[in-house]
Design an enzyme around this catalytic site. Structure first.
Site, PDB file in Angstrom:
ATOM      1  N   ASN A 269       0.886  -1.166   0.000  1.00  0.00           N
ATOM      2  CA  ASN A 269       0.000   0.000   0.000  1.00  0.00           C
ATOM      3  C   ASN A 269       0.926   1.219   0.000  1.00  0.00           C
ATOM      4  O   ASN A 269       1.501   1.578   1.026  1.00  0.00           O
ATOM      5  CB  ASN A 269      -0.851  -0.029   1.264  1.00  0.00           C
ATOM      6  CG  ASN A 269      -2.219   0.581   1.119  1.00  0.00           C
ATOM      7  OD1 ASN A 269      -2.916   0.701   2.090  1.00  0.00           O
ATOM      8  ND2 ASN A 269      -2.635   0.972  -0.070  1.00  0.00           N
TER       9      ASN A 269
ATOM     10  N   ASN B  85      -6.447  10.584  -0.872  1.00  0.00           N
ATOM     11  CA  ASN B  85      -6.500   9.494  -1.835  1.00  0.00           C
ATOM     12  C   ASN B  85      -6.061   9.951  -3.224  1.00  0.00           C
ATOM     13  O   ASN B  85      -5.934  11.143  -3.497  1.00  0.00           O
ATOM     14  CB  ASN B  85      -7.919   8.926  -1.913  1.00  0.00           C
ATOM     15  CG  ASN B  85      -8.354   8.289  -0.618  1.00  0.00           C
ATOM     16  OD1 ASN B  85      -7.591   7.572   0.018  1.00  0.00           O
ATOM     17  ND2 ASN B  85      -9.575   8.557  -0.198  1.00  0.00           N
TER      18      ASN B  85
ATOM     19  N   CYS C 276      -5.832   5.098   7.686  1.00  0.00           N
ATOM     20  CA  CYS C 276      -5.130   4.122   6.850  1.00  0.00           C
ATOM     21  C   CYS C 276      -4.187   3.336   7.743  1.00  0.00           C
ATOM     22  O   CYS C 276      -3.234   3.895   8.294  1.00  0.00           O
ATOM     23  CB  CYS C 276      -4.362   4.821   5.727  1.00  0.00           C
ATOM     24  SG  CYS C 276      -3.386   3.698   4.696  1.00  0.00           S
ATOM     25  N   GLY C 277      -4.442   2.060   7.908  1.00  0.00           N
ATOM     26  CA  GLY C 277      -3.635   1.224   8.790  1.00  0.00           C
ATOM     27  C   GLY C 277      -2.216   1.035   8.295  1.00  0.00           C
ATOM     28  O   GLY C 277      -1.257   1.075   9.078  1.00  0.00           O
TER      29      GLY C 277
ATOM     30  N   GLU D 227     -10.609   0.109  -2.487  1.00  0.00           N
ATOM     31  CA  GLU D 227     -10.593   1.224  -1.540  1.00  0.00           C
ATOM     32  C   GLU D 227     -11.385   2.415  -2.053  1.00  0.00           C
ATOM     33  O   GLU D 227     -11.259   2.800  -3.220  1.00  0.00           O
ATOM     34  CB  GLU D 227      -9.154   1.659  -1.257  1.00  0.00           C
ATOM     35  CG  GLU D 227      -8.398   0.700  -0.356  1.00  0.00           C
ATOM     36  CD  GLU D 227      -7.186   1.347   0.267  1.00  0.00           C
ATOM     37  OE1 GLU D 227      -7.342   2.379   0.947  1.00  0.00           O
ATOM     38  OE2 GLU D 227      -6.070   0.825   0.062  1.00  0.00           O
TER      39      GLU D 227
ATOM     40  N   CYS E  38      -4.806  -3.193   2.304  1.00  0.00           N
ATOM     41  CA  CYS E  38      -5.480  -2.156   3.101  1.00  0.00           C
ATOM     42  C   CYS E  38      -5.392  -2.582   4.554  1.00  0.00           C
ATOM     43  O   CYS E  38      -5.924  -3.637   4.924  1.00  0.00           O
ATOM     44  CB  CYS E  38      -6.929  -1.991   2.668  1.00  0.00           C
ATOM     45  SG  CYS E  38      -7.854  -0.790   3.658  1.00  0.00           S
ATOM     46  N   GLY E  39      -4.718  -1.779   5.385  1.00  0.00           N
ATOM     47  CA  GLY E  39      -4.556  -2.147   6.785  1.00  0.00           C
ATOM     48  C   GLY E  39      -5.857  -2.151   7.554  1.00  0.00           C
ATOM     49  O   GLY E  39      -6.162  -3.094   8.289  1.00  0.00           O
TER      50      GLY E  39
END
Length: 282
Positions: free
Chosen positions: A13, A67, A76-77, A215, A224-225
């Protein structure tokens, strides 16, 4: 005018990181995110993350996420782990860091190895108002019927600082054109008033999942975290996986470890890698 940046990725990511602690966020950040994120035509990324000065006592920094389409994200992880690594390598050399986020609150991150961070992701919820899906009910929104993209789904909606729609499938999660078709239809479904992130998840074992990701605002991404956290939380809530044990979530870009705790908080562990540094002429 030249703009300095750092390209970083967590589980593939990838984001463009700007050090805005002294200068502040650029006024044209939305247009800048669209321009610099364009793959093959510019730096290329899932978006821009601005590292800003902290706004709460005791915090080490603040991050804002934009984004690839210029919209601002809530959380956002993978990005917050990279933000911790950025701060660690740019003057805040501590193994426990506290990072403010615009709407998801403070996140505490612990360095558990070289380029490896564990993030306290806060509490998750499957309540309808938290995911912006009140028309589906007040919650918990688990295995709810929903039609989108010409297909009937059973969706589980989970908020982990941002909203997610998790769909469990017996087959390999969709990719390519199928992911784009179904992901886009679900992201913009009228039931989700602010749009939603989408994960298609296949269970491999009681402690292992595989997922594909669409996303909100960025489209198909390699990981995606928060999506991994939402997938694991949905698996726990629907009885597929146990609480308290590390759950491995495989995504096209790599594997993340998620632990769903008994108090409905989530721990996310994964890599945070600096790819390269550079400058662009504006």
């Amino acid at each position: 005018m030249k703009l300095s940046f750092t390209k970083m990725q967590g589980c593939a990511n990838d984001y463009i990181y700007l050090d805005c602690r002294a200068s502040g966020v650029p006024a044209d950040i939305a247009a800048l995110a669209q321009r610099l994120s364009a793959r093959h035509f510019s730096v290329g990324a899932d978006g821009i993350i601005c590292i800003c000065a902290p706004v709460t006592p005791g915090a080490d920094g603040r991050m804002r996420i934009f984004n690839a389409d210029g919209s601002e994200a809530q959380m956002c992880g993978n990005g917050v782990r990279c933000a911790a690594e950025f701060l660690y390598t740019h003057g805040v050399r501590r193994d426990c860091l506290r990072i403010d986020t615009p709407r998801a609150g403070r996140r505490i991150l612990r360095r558990v190895g070289a380029g490896l961070w564990q993030a306290e992701m806060g509490r998750f919820t499957a309540a309808g108002d938290a995911v912006g899906a009140q028309t589906l009910g007040r919650g918990p929104l688990l295995e709810q019927p929903l039609c989108a993209g010409g297909h009937s789904w059973r969706v589980s909606c989970v908020a982990v600082g941002n909203p997610h729609c998790v769909i469990f499938t017996r087959e390999t999660p969709p990719a390519g054109e199928a992911l784009a078709r179904y992901g886009r239809a679900l992201e913009h479904h009228p039931a989700f008033t602010g749009g939603i992130n989408v994960e298609f998840v296949q269970q491999l074992s009681p402690l292992a999942l595989t997922a594909s990701v669409w996303e909100r605002g960025s489209g198909a991404t390699l990981a995606c975290g928060t999506g991994a956290c939402a997938a694991a939380a949905a698996a726990v809530l629907t009885g597929r996986c146990p609480r308290g044990a590390p759950i491995l979530v495989q995504m096209p870009g790599g594997t993340l470890e998620v632990q769903v705790c008994r108090d409905d908080t989530v721990l996310l562990t994964g890599d945070a890698v600096t790819v390269f540094c550079g400058t662009v002429r504006l």
